[in-house]
Write a protein that holds these residues in place. Structure first.
Motif, PDB file in Angstrom:
ATOM      1  N   ILE A 230       0.926  -1.207   0.437  1.00 49.93           N
ATOM      2  CA  ILE A 230      -0.228  -0.238  -0.063  1.00 49.93           C
ATOM      3  C   ILE A 230       1.169   1.259   0.191  1.00 49.93           C
ATOM      4  N   PRO A 231       0.374   2.078  -0.467  1.00 48.75           N
ATOM      5  CA  PRO A 231       1.746   3.750  -0.431  1.00 48.75           C
ATOM      6  C   PRO A 231       1.662   3.644   0.814  1.00 48.75           C
ATOM      7  N   LEU A 232       2.077   4.833   1.515  1.00 50.97           N
ATOM      8  CA  LEU A 232       2.635   4.707   2.849  1.00 50.97           C
ATOM      9  C   LEU A 232       1.925   6.344   2.489  1.00 50.97           C
ATOM     10  N   ALA A 233       1.661   6.748   3.825  1.00 45.56           N
ATOM     11  CA  ALA A 233       1.361   8.286   3.969  1.00 45.56           C
ATOM     12  C   ALA A 233       1.768   9.362   3.608  1.00 45.56           C
ATOM     13  N   ASN A 234       3.128   9.237   4.074  1.00 47.62           N
ATOM     14  CA  ASN A 234       3.776  10.439   2.689  1.00 47.62           C
ATOM     15  C   ASN A 234       3.243  10.488   1.433  1.00 47.62           C
TER      16      ASN A 234
ATOM     17  N   SER B 204       4.805  15.419  10.308  1.00 47.38           N
ATOM     18  CA  SER B 204       5.851  16.129   9.661  1.00 47.38           C
ATOM     19  C   SER B 204       6.272  15.823   8.244  1.00 47.38           C
ATOM     20  N   GLU B 205       5.118  15.195   7.263  1.00 45.80           N
ATOM     21  CA  GLU B 205       5.138  15.436   6.377  1.00 45.80           C
ATOM     22  C   GLU B 205       4.227  16.380   5.779  1.00 45.80           C
ATOM     23  N   LEU B 206       3.506  16.515   6.558  1.00 40.05           N
ATOM     24  CA  LEU B 206       2.415  18.368   5.977  1.00 40.05           C
ATOM     25  C   LEU B 206       3.647  19.410   7.176  1.00 40.05           C
ATOM     26  N   LYS B 207       3.839  19.396   8.049  1.00 41.96           N
ATOM     27  CA  LYS B 207       4.797  20.649   8.631  1.00 41.96           C
ATOM     28  C   LYS B 207       6.116  20.952   7.577  1.00 41.96           C
ATOM     29  N   ALA B 208       6.395  19.460   6.554  1.00 41.53           N
ATOM     30  CA  ALA B 208       7.085  19.614   5.800  1.00 41.53           C
ATOM     31  C   ALA B 208       7.035  20.229   4.219  1.00 41.53           C
ATOM     32  N   GLY B 209       5.521  20.144   3.788  1.00 36.53           N
ATOM     33  CA  GLY B 209       4.872  20.393   2.272  1.00 36.53           C
ATOM     34  C   GLY B 209       3.870  21.283   1.998  1.00 36.53           C
ATOM     35  N   LEU B 210       3.173  21.785   3.548  1.00 29.78           N
ATOM     36  CA  LEU B 210       2.678  23.177   3.764  1.00 29.78           C
ATOM     37  C   LEU B 210       3.031  24.254   2.876  1.00 29.78           C
ATOM     38  N   PRO B 211       4.199  24.694   3.647  1.00 28.73           N
ATOM     39  CA  PRO B 211       4.546  25.808   2.920  1.00 28.73           C
ATOM     40  C   PRO B 211       4.810  26.205   1.555  1.00 28.73           C
TER      41      PRO B 211
ATOM     42  N   VAL C 239       3.232  25.056  -0.767  1.00 31.04           N
ATOM     43  CA  VAL C 239       1.517  25.809  -1.157  1.00 31.04           C
ATOM     44  C   VAL C 239       1.120  26.964  -0.894  1.00 31.04           C
ATOM     45  N   GLY C 240       2.103  27.337   0.187  1.00 32.97           N
ATOM     46  CA  GLY C 240       1.426  29.295   0.228  1.00 32.97           C
ATOM     47  C   GLY C 240       0.947  28.451   1.998  1.00 32.97           C
ATOM     48  N   SER C 241       0.576  27.492   2.083  1.00 30.57           N
ATOM     49  CA  SER C 241      -0.685  26.764   3.285  1.00 30.57           C
ATOM     50  C   SER C 241       0.308  26.734   4.222  1.00 30.57           C
ATOM     51  N   GLU C 242      -0.404  26.980   5.719  1.00 29.73           N
ATOM     52  CA  GLU C 242       0.304  25.880   7.224  1.00 29.73           C
ATOM     53  C   GLU C 242       0.141  25.611   7.559  1.00 29.73           C
ATOM     54  N   LEU C 243       0.331  24.692   9.427  1.00 31.49           N
ATOM     55  CA  LEU C 243      -0.279  24.089  10.216  1.00 31.49           C
ATOM     56  C   LEU C 243      -0.574  24.871  10.757  1.00 31.49           C
ATOM     57  N   VAL C 244      -1.676  25.151  11.535  1.00 30.74           N
ATOM     58  CA  VAL C 244      -1.491  26.297  12.348  1.00 30.74           C
ATOM     59  C   VAL C 244      -1.616  26.283  13.727  1.00 30.74           C
ATOM     60  N   SER C 245      -1.767  24.522  14.198  1.00 31.51           N
ATOM     61  CA  SER C 245      -2.234  23.855  15.609  1.00 31.51           C
ATOM     62  C   SER C 245      -1.897  22.910  14.935  1.00 31.51           C
TER      63      SER C 245
END
Lengths: 385, 289, 288
Positions: A155-159, A192-199, A201-207
């Motif tokens: 199965i493809p992994l979460a990343n 960690s994937e979200l933290k690394a990738g969001l910036p 596309v101009g998005s951010e992890l707010v909390s």
């Protein structure tokens, strides 16, 4: 020779014929004897959550394995038969360790199907030491790619899931994301994937809010979420029932924010929940309407035997069992015994097999497949991208 | 607004804690029995309500049934478990272990017949509405507050006015005195268990309705009741109720300061702190060392 | 099949050590701890980290596990010296619950929910002892050593003094016994032995995480001591045998689905605890 022709036909030939027949028969039997001894039983271990909060997954996975074995028998792939040795992982890391220990020490299986990130991580070293092949069809924690050379992910992994999601988030102008996660390998991986990738596309992890896997009361977190005003809330928990609880309480609390999660939303507890209307989730791509024969047979028989729509989890475990069939067949043909080490060698030797859904290439413990984004609308899951 | 919101959910949680703690404190204060099977009473009440609701029984009837089952269990424990033990040697240890064993047995029975997962009764009462800008409250909060006020007022009046109530208060301090007044200490013990177990029922039903219950919930309920009883002060019903409320509020407010995973542990840190520095609790009588 | 038997026996040995160590607190010193699984856990994490970072020698790991758990016994000693009875139980409960949260959050030390994986095979003086048979032998020897130590301690004046405290603390004080010192020592010993059991447990499972150290586990250990017989040497071992063999025995009863065996086991030992307290509080091995 003139003599032999006479020997074969005619009344005098009768005794001779009988003699020859007997010799031929015994020769055939002595050749067949090792083949009969070869028609042995192969064992396939399963380490699924058969009880506890993820029991519905265990039931689906087991059905998938049974269906695959049925097809393998129907198609006469093997001279021997495969029997399943099921153990209950309870869906917890410790349950997994205990279950895997039982599978390798007591049942001595050469190949085991596992699921759930925490379980897989805990049991992999045990399987590795015993040189048993382990195949995961349901867990998506990114570090499952490096657990052991004997551990393979079908199965493809979460990343991969998050990598696919992030551009879409950018397109949809979803800027502020809040995440509720369980602090285990799955949750940490997604975080960690979200933290690394969001910036990017101009998005951010707010909390981000870490919760214990057994937590059921989310009102303080929901209060804080209301304060954070995110554009979307991501849920990264390994427990299906916990995800359902969070979704219900968020909606109950009057929050109409977009909720996003990963492939676990395929399970009925989440997909059939009324409050899940509008839920977005990523999963591997699966074309249930495909005409490809293996896939079509899987889909038709799943619907016929189990009366429900197939899901990607069922597909993966079907393929996981099918893979075992392929590998055993290869070893049978080469006359090698079925052990974990030989199975691994066979997989590395061939490297690609035709599974339901298309050809799968195996390298470095993972498999690459297409992904898709889904939305649940009025109880129906539809593909969005 | 965040603060008010958290305060509201803290009060909701606190009421549930206060109800269960009051039951435990009443039993313990009156009979000196460490009824750790109190959590089992919670489970029995909750599952009775849930199962009856599933088969379509009208909710007031289901509630009555829950009361009946909870009280029956409490009385059963008092008559068939605690009384024989107290007759033979009745050490604290023996009572505790027996109560614990009963609690585990009940949990396993419920688990065997109804599954390990959590069950929930769906009701529109849990849907939150925006009452003030940014403050979302669900009707269940109002219902809980009203029910709690009614329940506690009744209990208070009973303990203050009625003979049996006064008897309960005297039971722990001077059982001998009771006899000379013609009150039967055995009957009073049963009464304590009846009221104590009944107090748990509204909490169980509200929990089933809002966040769901599961067989393992009983343990947590018992632990919180114990914590609240001690923090409030052994022997003080008022203290247990107040402590329950306070613990619920703290548990919710604390996430503004620390990571969310610690919110449940905080109640126990508070308990530990009280035991170390103020074992009498908030209102309790002095502790004999 | 033989491996299966070995694995059950190994668990019996490990939990036998844990129950015996709890018995030192509960049975001999009258310290009613419901937080024993935390010390079992401290020993497990300490031993596991030692094996991952330094050496997989089982003796050294057990020593590390014992020492760490012993040091942390102070956490329990402080309330034990201040309060008694129900208050102490509540304090121990508090410690147990907070301990579980700490185990789940202290990633660097405990690996959080995911736990510590891939604990290396046990070795003894360079020799590999991780095979089921050899490891069982190691655990059995540890159990024998610990039982022997407990027996010696209880025969000494230390043990007799402890038991006099258990029976009547005020009287013991008036006889000039240094109650705080004795209690603290008893707790150190009991928790240290629990640490040994924890280290062995970690090596056995090749994995540790917080799920093995919950409140339910503390109660399981308490049940072993109580059912087997409080304050006796053989009691905790008997309790361990009875409770751990239950799941295996239950799997032979046809109408119990395999997923429910754990539940039925729980029901049996819950009921046993209650019934024993009513009819035979001294447990199976106890003197009436």
């Amino acid at each position: 020779m003139k003599t032999s022709f006479h020997l074969i036909t005619g009344k005098q030939g009768a005794t001779w014929r009988r003699g020859v027949a007997t010799v031929l028969a015994s020769a055939a039997m002595s050749l067949a004897a090792p083949m009969v001894a070869w028609a042995q039983s192969y064992t396939l271990g399963t380490l699924f959550p058969m009880s506890g909060p993820n029991a519905e997954a265990g039931a689906i996975y087991t059905n998938a394995v049974d269906l695959a074995l049925k097809h393998i028998a129907q198609d006469h792939w093997l001279k021997g038969t495969i029997s399943v040795k099921p153990t209950d992982s309870l869906g917890t890391p410790q349950g997994g360790a205990v279950g895997m220990s039982r599978l390798v020490n007591v049942e001595k299986v050469p190949y085991a199907l596992v699921g759930f990130t925490g379980v897989a991580k805990a049991s992999a070293p045990i399987g590795d030491r015993a040189q048993v092949m382990m195949v995961n069809g349901g867990a998506v924690g990114p570090d499952l790619a490096k657990l052991s050379k004997y551990f393979w992910n079908i199965i493809p992994l979460a990343n991969q899931e998050v990598e696919f999601l992030i551009p879409w988030l950018g397109e949809q102008k979803i800027k502020k994301i809040a995440i509720i996660y369980v602090d285990d390998p799955l949750g940490q991986g997604i975080l960690s994937e979200l933290k690394a990738g969001l910036p990017g596309v101009g998005s951010e992890l707010v909390s981000s809010y870490s919760v214990a896997p057994e937590l059921q009361q989310f009102s303080p977190i929901i209060a804080r979420l209301r304060n954070d005003k995110p554009d979307a809330i991501y849920i990264a928990s390994p427990n299906i029932t916990q995800i359902a609880h969070i979704i219900k309480q968020v909606r109950d609390g009057g929050l109409n924010t977009q909720i996003i999660t990963y492939g676990a939303a395929n399970f009925p507890s989440i997909s059939k929940l009324p409050e899940s209307d509008g839920l977005i989730f990523t999963s591997q791509a699966a074309d249930w309407g495909s005409d490809e024969p293996t896939m079509k047979r899987f889909v038709d028989e799943w619907r016929k035997n189990y009366g429900t729509e197939p899901t990607t989890y069922g597909l993966n475990y079907y393929n996981g069992a099918l893979l075992y069939g392929y590998l055993v067949r290869g070893l049978e043909q080469a006359g090698k015994p079925v052990t974990g080490t030989n199975l691994l060698a066979e997989l590395e030797r061939v490297g690609h097999y035709a599974l339901a859904g298309g050809e799968a290439r195996f390298s470095d413990s993972t498999v690459t497949t297409a992904m898709q984004i889904n939305r649940i609308s009025k109880g129906v899951t539809e593909k969005v991208k | 607004m965040l603060f008010l919101q958290l305060l509201a959910s803290g009060i909701q949680t606190g009421i549930l804690y206060a109800l269960t703690a009051a039951g435990f404190a009443l039993i313990f204060g009156a009979t000196r029995i460490f009824h750790v099977a109190h959590g089992a009473t919670f489970i029995i009440a909750g599952y009775t309500y849930y199962e009856l609701h599933q088969v379509g029984v009208w909710w007031p009837l289901a509630t009555l049934a829950a009361f009946a089952m909870a009280i029956a269990f409490g009385v059963f424990m008092a008559l068939y478990v605690y009384r024989p033990i107290q007759r033979s040697e009745g050490s604290f240890f023996t009572v505790f272990v027996a109560a614990f064993g009963a609690s585990i047995s009940v949990q396993s029975l419920v688990q065997y017949f109804f599954g390990r997962g959590s069950v929930m009764v769906s009701t529109p009462l849990t849907m939150a509405q925006e009452t003030l800008p940014g403050l979302y409250l669900a009707p269940i909060l109002a219902v809980s507050i009203v029910v709690a006020i009614i329940v506690f007022t009744c209990v208070h009046l009973f303990l203050d006015r009625r003979n049996a109530g006064l008897g309960l208060r005297a039971l722990s301090e001077s059982p001998g005195l009771l006899e000379s007044f013609g009150l039967d200490s055995k009957r009073l013990t049963i009464l304590a268990f009846v009221i104590g177990s009944a107090l748990v029922v509204p909490a169980a039903i509200f929990t089933a309705v809002s966040i769901g219950i599961q067989p393992a919930s009983g343990h947590r309920v018992m632990l919180i009741s114990l914590a609240a009883t001690i923090v409030g002060g052994i022997g003080s019903l008022r203290g247990a109720v107040l402590a329950g409320l306070v613990l619920g509020v703290i548990e919710n407010l604390v996430i503004t300061m620390v990571d969310t995973q610690w919110s449940e542990a905080v109640s126990f840190l508070v308990l530990f702190a009280f035991i170390m520095f103020r074992p009498n609790g908030l209102f309790g009588t002095a502790v004999k060392k | 099949m033989i491996n299966y038997l070995f694995s059950i026996l190994t668990l019996v040995m490990i939990y036998g050590i844990a129950a015996s160590s709890l018995n030192v607190l509960v049975g001999y010193a009258g310290i009613f701890s419901v937080a024993h699984a935390i010390f079992f856990g401290i020993g497990a994490y300490a031993g596991a980290q030692f094996s991952l970072l330094v050496s997989s020698d089982i003796l050294l790991s057990c020593l590390v596990g014992a020492a760490t758990a012993g040091v942390f016994s102070l956490l329990l000693a402080i309330p034990a010296l201040r309060v008694r009875g129900e208050y102490f139980v509540a304090a121990a409960l508090g410690l147990q619950m907070v301990g579980v949260t700490v185990f789940s959050e202290a990633h660097a030390l405990t690996g959080g929910h995911g736990g510590l994986v891939g604990i290396p095979p046990a070795t003894l003086l360079g020799m590999d002892v991780s095979s089921p048979g050899l490891f069982l032998l190691v655990c059995a020897v540890m159990l024998a050593i610990i039982l022997y130590l407990v027996r010696r301690l209880m025969r000494l004046s230390f043990g007799r003094a402890l038991m006099s405290i258990r029976d009547n603390e005020t009287a013991a004080e008036s006889f000039g016994k240094n109650v705080p010192k004795l209690k603290t020592l008893a707790m150190f010993v009991g928790c240290a032995f629990a640490g040994v059991a924890g280290t062995l447990f970690a090596y056995n499972m090749m994995f540790v995480n917080v799920e093995s150290f919950t409140f339910e586990q503390s109660i399981l250990m308490l049940a072993m001591v109580v059912i087997g017989g409080v304050g006796t040497l053989s009691g905790p071992l008997i309790g361990a045998i009875v409770l751990l063999s239950l799941p295996a025995l239950l799997s032979f009863i046809p109408f119990i689905p395999p997923t429910e065996i754990g539940t039925v086991q729980q029901f049996i030992y819950g009921a046993l605890m209650t019934l024993l307290m009513i009819f035979r509080p001294s447990g199976i091995a106890g003197k009436l």
